[in-house]
Every structure is written in structure tokens, then in C-alpha cells.
Design an enzyme around this catalytic site. Structure first.
Site, short mmCIF file in Angstrom:
data_model
loop_
_atom_site.label_atom_id
_atom_site.label_comp_id
_atom_site.label_asym_id
_atom_site.label_seq_id
_atom_site.Cartn_x
_atom_site.Cartn_y
_atom_site.Cartn_z
N LYS A 41 40.18 24.91 48.04
CA LYS A 41 39.82 26.25 47.58
C LYS A 41 40.67 27.31 48.28
CE LYS A 41 35.43 27.31 47.20
NZ LYS A 41 34.05 27.71 47.58
N LEU A 154 24.03 41.32 43.44
CA LEU A 154 25.09 41.10 42.46
C LEU A 154 24.58 40.26 41.30
CD1 LEU A 154 28.02 40.18 44.90
CD2 LEU A 154 27.35 42.44 44.06
N GLY A 254 13.26 34.38 26.29
CA GLY A 254 14.27 33.33 26.23
C GLY A 254 13.70 32.00 26.65
N CYS A 261 19.71 32.36 42.05
CA CYS A 261 18.87 33.23 42.89
C CYS A 261 17.37 33.12 42.61
CB CYS A 261 19.31 34.68 42.74
SG CYS A 261 20.94 35.02 43.43
#
Length: 436
Positions: A41, A154, A254, A261
């Protein structure tokens, strides 16, 4: 930014939160080194190659490298001695007891504590339980190093936007001077900065996510009731959204909620409450309702297919936990897929963000390269993730390819009239089957 105000920052962890944090702080003019234990990475990121599906993030990374404000390395201990602030952005997955597993956070502290320069600030971005800031201060064991909680808010698919245009910046520490020093990093952002104690800052992330999870479970409960009484949940949520006390966000029904999270944060808050002898029945009910709604979505597919899935081929549209991301962690789409597979269905799926090498899909879904291949020969096409491109499919072509003209739209994402004109039988969530 005036370079005299630029800070030297080390970000430990170059995953979703760490990479976004590092790239965005570099874009604000700071000098950032991102560290990660994954050598592959680090090599990719050093070349400006970003595998995370996040709009705007690859461009920020490449620009940060180009101007010399962003770099990557494997060894955190080698770069920590020159840092003003060290951000911890490592995983805190769910432990067997439901709490947050802090092994990675504590391991990093043990590796770098001897290298921390006097006067630096250790910042926790990872979502951690109440009391972690104090625990890390004990692990560091130095009065000349402060610890500040700076939780992230976020949304995947909007992470860069959320970082650079936040609703609020929360900082918590038992050393207010250290918290205000971290606040200087965000000076150029137009957002209220809220400085509080460490425990309150740690708590706010859990409180926010558990509230959102509860709101999602509630709207799914309302959708279920609408199906039984003939009401239309789309109209109801629209009317609710006009109420300024409620707001329109997280009001769409949904197949359940998931992602990296909400599942682990709801479980972690329950565990925190259990340890101190407090019951949180509303959060527990939200979790139970979520699992029930996933089962309910699978049952809708079974009913639409005539009562049995044995030997039935199903096409799945969308597998990530939400549109705009390639994240499969605790995806409700995969949860529903597993329930369908358990009842004997053969699953073929398409998701525009997936590459086909994701281990979560192995032995569960055969991934194909477009939605039409997913529809071919199916007894039903099931929409599980609301990617915008699915609205623009040639539904007449879909009807010709499918073995049976059935579409189960678990997110009410599609235009029922357009599907009916194409000869397809549309089944929504909390909406009449003949909705206009």
C-alpha cells in the site's frame, strides 16, 4: 496557508480515514507523512495510486505528492521525532463482546512512545470508547505529551467534502491548550470548532452514529407498516422532511443499515453502557429492527418469486453498503444476499465499484461486468444499492433478458412507471405496487 503556520504531521494508518485525513491536511498547507504497515500500500500510494473508491481523494493525494507536502512510509517511529502532531487512524473493529478492539491503537502507542518528541500532541481520529484518551495518556506515560480526541465524521463517498466542509470540528482533551493547538490545523475551514473534555468528545461520535442508526431503523419500521395499511412511505418521508426538527437526511427506507461505522458503533455503545450498568433499550431495538428488516427484504424476494427460491437464479444490482463507495464491510446488501443464498438461490450480481477479487463475494455471488448480464435468465432482479446509473438502464432490454419480469426495489430507487411500461412487475419498499 502562510507556511509559518504549517504544522508537521504524522498520520498513522493509511486506510480510509487516515488517507483522507492526511491528504486533506496536506491540501490545507501542512506537511504530512502517512505511515502504514502494508508495504504494498505504501508503495502504491507513494506513486499516487489510490485504490479506495472516494471522489476527489486520488487527486488530493497526487497533488500533495507533487508539491512535496505529502509522503508515505512504513515506519512510524522513524518520522515521529519531527512531528508536531501524530494522528492515530488505525482500525478499531468490533471485539467478541461487542466493544471496540483497541489492540491496534495500543500497539502503535507502544511502538512510538519512546520516539515522541517533547511537546507533541497525540490525536485520536479512530473511533474509540469513552476513556481511551485517558488510557493512552497512561500508556504514553509522559507529562510532556498531550492526548486529544478529534473524532471524524466522514461519510463514505463524500469524505473529502466532509473533511474540507465539515458541520463541526470536535476536540476534547484534559489539556485545553493542546486541544486549541490541534484546532489551529483547521483554521482555514469554515466550521464551528467545539472544544470540550476528552470523554465528551469520545462520546459524541457514538451518540451521533447511534442516533442515525435509530432513525434508519425507524423509517424502515414505518415502511413496513405502510405496506400493511396501504400508505406510501415516499410521501410520508417527504412530509416529515419539511419539519425542521426532523430534517430529510436518513429518512429513506432500504434493506437495512451497515458499513464500517454504524454496526460496530452501536454495539460498542451498548457495551460501554453495560460496563457501567446502564441500559440503552432504544439502541438495542434499533439493532434488532435492522436484522429483522434484512430478513423482511429477503422474504419480499421469496414472495415475489412465488414462495420458493430453490434452484432460482436471482440478479442483484449493487452489493456495496451504499452508493459512492467500494466498501463491503457489514453491507446490508450482502446480508440480504446471504439470506437468499441460504434458501437455495443462485446469485449473480453487478456493482460498478467492485473489481471481482473481493473475498466477501467468494462462494456467495458471481460478479458480472454489467447490469444486463446480472438480469439474464433471472427469476427476479433485486436492487440492493442505489447507484445512480441503475435508474438509466434500458428496462425493455432487461425485461427481454430476464426469465421472469420481476424487480424488487429495496430502496425505492427506480421509477415504477418506467418499469411498468417496459413490462416489468415492480415491488418497492413501503409503497403500493401500483404507485404512479
Amino acid at each position: 496557508m502562510d507556511q509559518s503556520r504549517a504544522h508537521r504531521i504524522v498520520v498513522v494508518g493509511a486506510g480510509y480515514v487516515g488517507l483522507t485525513t492526511g491528504a486533506c491536511l496536506a491540501s490545507l498547507g501542512h506537511h504530512v507523512v502517512c505511515c502504514d504497515v502494508d508495504a504494498g500500500k505504501v508503495a502504491q500510494l507513494s506513486r499516487g495510486q489510490v485504490r479506495i473508491h472516494e471522489p476527489g481523494l486520488p487527486e488530493l493525494v497526487r497533488e500533495g505528492i507533487r508539491v512535496g507536502r505529502l509522503s508515505f512510509t512504513r515506519c512510524a517511529a522513524s518520522v515521529v521525532p519531527t512531528a508536531d502532531e501524530i494522528f492515530l487512524c488505525v482500525p478499531t473493529p468490533m471485539a467478541p463482546d461487542g466493544g471496540a478492539n483497541l489492540a491496534a491503537v495500543e500497539s502503535v502507542i507502544r511502538q512510538i512512545r519512546a520516539a515522541l518528541p517533547a511537546g507533541c500532541v497525540l490525536v485520536t481520529k479512530s473511533t474509540v470508547p469513552v476513556g481511551t484518551t485517558a488510557r493512552l495518556a497512561e500508556l504514553v506515560g509522559r507529562g510532556d505529551v498531550a492526548v486529544v480526541s478529534n473524532p471524524e465524521f466522514l461519510r463514505e463517498g463524500l469524505a473529502v467534502q466532509d473533511f474540507l466542509h465539515p458541520d463541526r470540528i470536535v476536540l476534547g482533551s484534559d489539556d485545553p491548550d493542546a486541544a486549541y493547538r490541534v484546532a489551529e490545523l483547521y483554521t482555514d475551514l469554515d466550521a464551528p470548532t467545539l472544544v470540550t473534555d476528552a470523554a465528551s468528545a469520545e462520546m459524541v461520535k457514538y451518540a451521533a452514529n447511534c442516533f442515525l442508526a435509530t432513525k434508519l431503523s425507524y423509517v424502515n419500521d414505518v415502511a413496513e407498516l405502510c405496506e400493511q395499511v396501504g400508505a406510501d412511505v415516499a410521501g410520508i418521508t417527504e412530509y416529515l422532511a419539511h419539519d425542521r426538527r426532523i430534517t430529510p437526511s436518513f429518512l429513506r427506507p432500504g434493506p437495512g443499515w451497515g458499513g464500517s461505522c454504524l454496526p460496530k458503533d452501536t454495539a460498542a455503545l451498548l457495551r460501554t453502557a453495560e460496563v457501567v450498568g446502564v441500559d440503552l433499550p432504544l439502541v438495542r431495538a434499533a439493532i434488532d429492527a435492522n436484522h429483522r428488516h434484512q430478513r423482511r427484504m429477503a422474504a419480499k424476494v421469496v414472495a415475489a418469486c412465488g414462495g420458493s427460491l430453490a434452484g432460482t437464479r436471482l440478479g442483484l444490482l449493487g452489493l456495496t453498503f451504499k452508493a459512492g463507495t467500494d466498501d463491503l464491510r457489514d453491507s446490508p446488501a450482502l446480508a440480504v444476499a446471504r439470506l437468499l443464498a441460504e434458501q437455495g438461490a443462485e446469485l449473480v450480481g453487478y456493482d460498478p465499484a467492485l473489481r471481482g477479487d473481493e473475498p466477501e463475494l467468494a462462494h456467495l455471488v458471481t460478479l458480472v461486468d454489467d447490469a444486463y448480464h446480472a438480469a439474464k435468465g433471472t427469476a427476479a432482479l433485486v436492487l440492493l444499492t442505489d447507484w445512480p446509473e441503475f435508474r438509466d438502464l434500458d428496462w425493455s432490454r432487461v425485461a427481454e433478458l430476464a426469465a421472469r419480469p420481476v424487480v424488487v426495489d429495496t430502496r425505492n430507487h427506480l421509477d415504477p412507471a418506467a418499469l411498468r411500461r417496459a413490462g416489468l412487475d415492480w415491488h418497492g419498499t413501503g409503497r403500493p405496487s401500483r404507485v404512479r
